[in-house]
Design a protein around this motif. Structure first.
Motif, PDB file in Angstrom:
ATOM      1  N   ALA A 338       4.593   1.524   7.560  1.00 48.71           N
ATOM      2  CA  ALA A 338       4.396   0.533   8.623  1.00 48.71           C
ATOM      3  C   ALA A 338       2.912   0.375   8.956  1.00 48.71           C
ATOM      4  O   ALA A 338       2.413  -0.752   9.098  1.00 48.71           O
ATOM      5  N   VAL A 339       2.190   1.484   9.070  1.00 49.91           N
ATOM      6  CA  VAL A 339       0.761   1.436   9.379  1.00 49.91           C
ATOM      7  C   VAL A 339      -0.017   0.809   8.228  1.00 49.91           C
ATOM      8  O   VAL A 339      -0.915  -0.034   8.426  1.00 49.91           O
ATOM      9  N   CYS A 340       0.336   1.198   7.001  1.00 50.49           N
ATOM     10  CA  CYS A 340      -0.374   0.701   5.814  1.00 50.49           C
ATOM     11  C   CYS A 340      -0.226  -0.813   5.671  1.00 50.49           C
ATOM     12  O   CYS A 340      -1.187  -1.516   5.349  1.00 50.49           O
ATOM     13  N   ILE A 341       0.963  -1.323   5.941  1.00 52.83           N
ATOM     14  CA  ILE A 341       1.195  -2.763   5.823  1.00 52.83           C
ATOM     15  C   ILE A 341       0.320  -3.533   6.814  1.00 52.83           C
ATOM     16  O   ILE A 341      -0.243  -4.582   6.486  1.00 52.83           O
ATOM     17  N   ALA A 342       0.217  -3.025   8.036  1.00 51.67           N
ATOM     18  CA  ALA A 342      -0.610  -3.694   9.049  1.00 51.67           C
ATOM     19  C   ALA A 342      -2.064  -3.759   8.602  1.00 51.67           C
ATOM     20  O   ALA A 342      -2.741  -4.787   8.771  1.00 51.67           O
ATOM     21  N   VAL A 343      -2.565  -2.670   8.014  1.00 55.49           N
ATOM     22  CA  VAL A 343      -3.963  -2.623   7.565  1.00 55.49           C
ATOM     23  C   VAL A 343      -4.170  -3.532   6.364  1.00 55.49           C
ATOM     24  O   VAL A 343      -5.111  -4.343   6.316  1.00 55.49           O
ATOM     25  N   VAL A 344      -3.293  -3.433   5.372  1.00 54.28           N
ATOM     26  CA  VAL A 344      -3.441  -4.225   4.146  1.00 54.28           C
ATOM     27  C   VAL A 344      -3.240  -5.706   4.440  1.00 54.28           C
ATOM     28  O   VAL A 344      -3.846  -6.565   3.787  1.00 54.28           O
ATOM     29  N   GLY A 345      -2.390  -6.042   5.429  1.00 49.26           N
ATOM     30  CA  GLY A 345      -2.195  -7.444   5.790  1.00 49.26           C
ATOM     31  C   GLY A 345      -3.507  -8.114   6.161  1.00 49.26           C
ATOM     32  O   GLY A 345      -3.777  -9.255   5.773  1.00 49.26           O
TER      33      GLY A 345
END
Length: 482
Positions: A338-345
């Motif tokens: 969940a955290v990684c998706i927010a950053v990569v987005g």
């Protein structure tokens, strides 16, 4: 008619202002969470379900692969349904189907009824899945699409992140039936929100056309028959005869050729002002990025859904862990995702999408390959290694999820976005349906070959998934913008 106008896209945009696109994205996120939870959470309950109905591994896995098959085929109908009935009727109809499927499956006393409920849930989930990508690519500017994908993805991954943990506790405490009922509150909330924020209009803000072009039923029947032949052919490769497997897989290939011919013919007729819209617009594949993104989506589906099926089975059958313990082990990986998706987005708005997708596939392949280092004879290392490799794989997913749709569809005309989102999701889910079957078949094959050495069989199945991910990197590199 007055109510239709008051709840059309322009009226809702005027009522809620610039924040409306985020409100709409949140509403469809709730429904997508319900559909994704339905697709993944059942895997924790498969051993319990198998014991209750005295099923073999091949028959038990159909509660998962049957859902995937239904979801895969129904995705192709999303553009037609949105054009004919609009966002609200289409979305709410799917939520009602998901709700009914959950209730019926939870109360069912016969395995065929459980399977039928899963198919109904799959049909509803398939129509819902492409809608968020359509909204992101049409309602948001190009410099906001990555952030929107990240925010949406961060919310959606909480379903598979929290689902196995909660599902494991429910199975331990209340049995497999509780898994079906878990989707009910999400459906009720999404129905209430849809009445407030989902527009009655079709994509582009135009009114839904109830007298528009008819559905391409011939294409839909061919796609359904071909998908079922493919999945059953994969099962027959191990559990049946060589003749049955060859016949089914040969039929799947033949149906694919007929489907392509029919779609080309239908598109040609439509371009001359005759006939109906094709179920799949094959002209989209003339865009190189879309074609390469489709290949990545298919292979990515094999790896993602195959591993979603394989990991809980591995931890329960191979390592002897309880369902609730399995969910607890997978929880940190879900939070990291969940955290990684927010950053990569946010990165996807600034970095080349082909680079992000390639990094993600490499990490996903590494996580599968490193599963062979888990050794039950060293119990102190088992849980830490499982957590670390699961986290590594979820970081890989975090790089892929916000980037793939944007990279594949950015070159398409706006009017083709609904079709593009439908096709990308169809191919991803077709890969997913095949991946669940493929993992089950390879696992059973290797278990028979290794006898009592279950760990060797699981190791070889994980290495197969690693090789599949490595293959997708070749297509991912060609998502580069010229």
């Amino acid at each position: 008619m007055a109510e239709e106008r008051d709840n059309a896209l322009p009226a809702l945009q005027a009522r809620h202002g610039p924040r409306y696109r985020w409100l709409l994205l949140f509403v469809v996120m709730v429904g997508t969470v319900a559909s994704i939870m339905s697709s993944t959470i059942i895997n924790v309950a498969i051993p319990d379900l198998s014991r209750h109905f005295a099923l073999g591994q091949e028959r038990a896995q159909w509660v998962s692969s049957g859902f995937m098959a239904a979801m895969t085929v129904s995705m192709l109908t999303t553009p037609w349904l949105l054009s004919r009935y609009g966002y609200r009727r289409t979305y709410m109809g799917c939520m009602w189907m998901l709700l009914v499927g959950g209730v019926v499956g939870g109360f069912a006393n016969y395995y065929p009824l459980v399977l039928a409920a899963r198919v109904v849930e799959g049909l509803a989930a398939g129509v819902v899945q492409p809608i968020p990508a359509i909204i992101i690519l049409r309602a948001f500017e190009s410099n906001e699409q990555g952030r929107a994908s990240g925010v949406f993805g961060m919310g959606v991954v909480l379903a598979p992140a929290l689902g196995p943990s909660i599902g494991g506790l429910l199975v331990d405490g209340f049995g497999w039936r509780s898994i079906f009922f878990m989707v009910v509150p999400f459906c009720l909330v999404s129905l209430w929100l849809a009445k407030r924020y989902v527009p009655t209009s079709a994509p582009g803000g135009v009114a839904a056309n109830r007298t528009g072009a008819a559905l391409d039923w011939r294409g839909l029947m061919l796609a359904t028959a071909g998908t079922l032949c493919l999945l059953n052919g994969l099962v027959e490769l191990h559990g049946g005869t060589a003749l049955a497997a060859t016949s089914l897989l040969g039929s799947a290939a033949a149906l694919l050729l007929v489907f392509v011919w029919l779609q080309r013919r239908t598109l040609k007729k439509r371009s001359h002002g005759h006939g109906i819209d094709p179920l799949m617009n094959l002209s989209l594949f003339t865009d190189r990025r879309f074609a390469m993104g489709s290949i990545v989506a298919f292979i990515y589906g094999i790896a993602l859904f195959g591993s979603t099926y394989l990991l809980p089975v591995y931890m329960q059958m191979g390592l002897g862990l309880s369902p609730s313990y399995v969910g607890t082990i997978l929880l940190p990986a879900g939070i990291v995702l969940a955290v990684c998706i927010a950053v990569v987005g946010r990165l996807a708005d600034r970095q080349p999408t082909h680079r992000l997708v390639t990094i993600g596939l490499a990490l996903l392949a590494a996580s599968f390959a490193l599963m062979v280092t888990v050794n039950p004879e060293r119990p102190a290392q088992v849980i830490p290694l499982l957590v670390i490799w699961a986290v590594l794989g979820r970081i890989g997913l975090g790089f892929i999820l916000p980037s793939l749709n944007i990279g594949a569809m950015r070159g398409l005309h706006r009017m083709h976005i609904p079709q593009g989102a439908s096709v990308i999701n169809f191919l991803r889910m077709l890969g997913g349906a095949a991946g669940v079957s493929l993992c089950g078949i390879v696992l059973e094959w290797r278990l028979a070959a290794h006898g009592t050495d279950r760990m060797a069989a699981f190791d070889e199945t994980f290495l197969m998934l690693a090789a599949v991910c490595a293959l997708a990197i070749i297509a991912a590199l060609k998502l580069r913008e010229r």
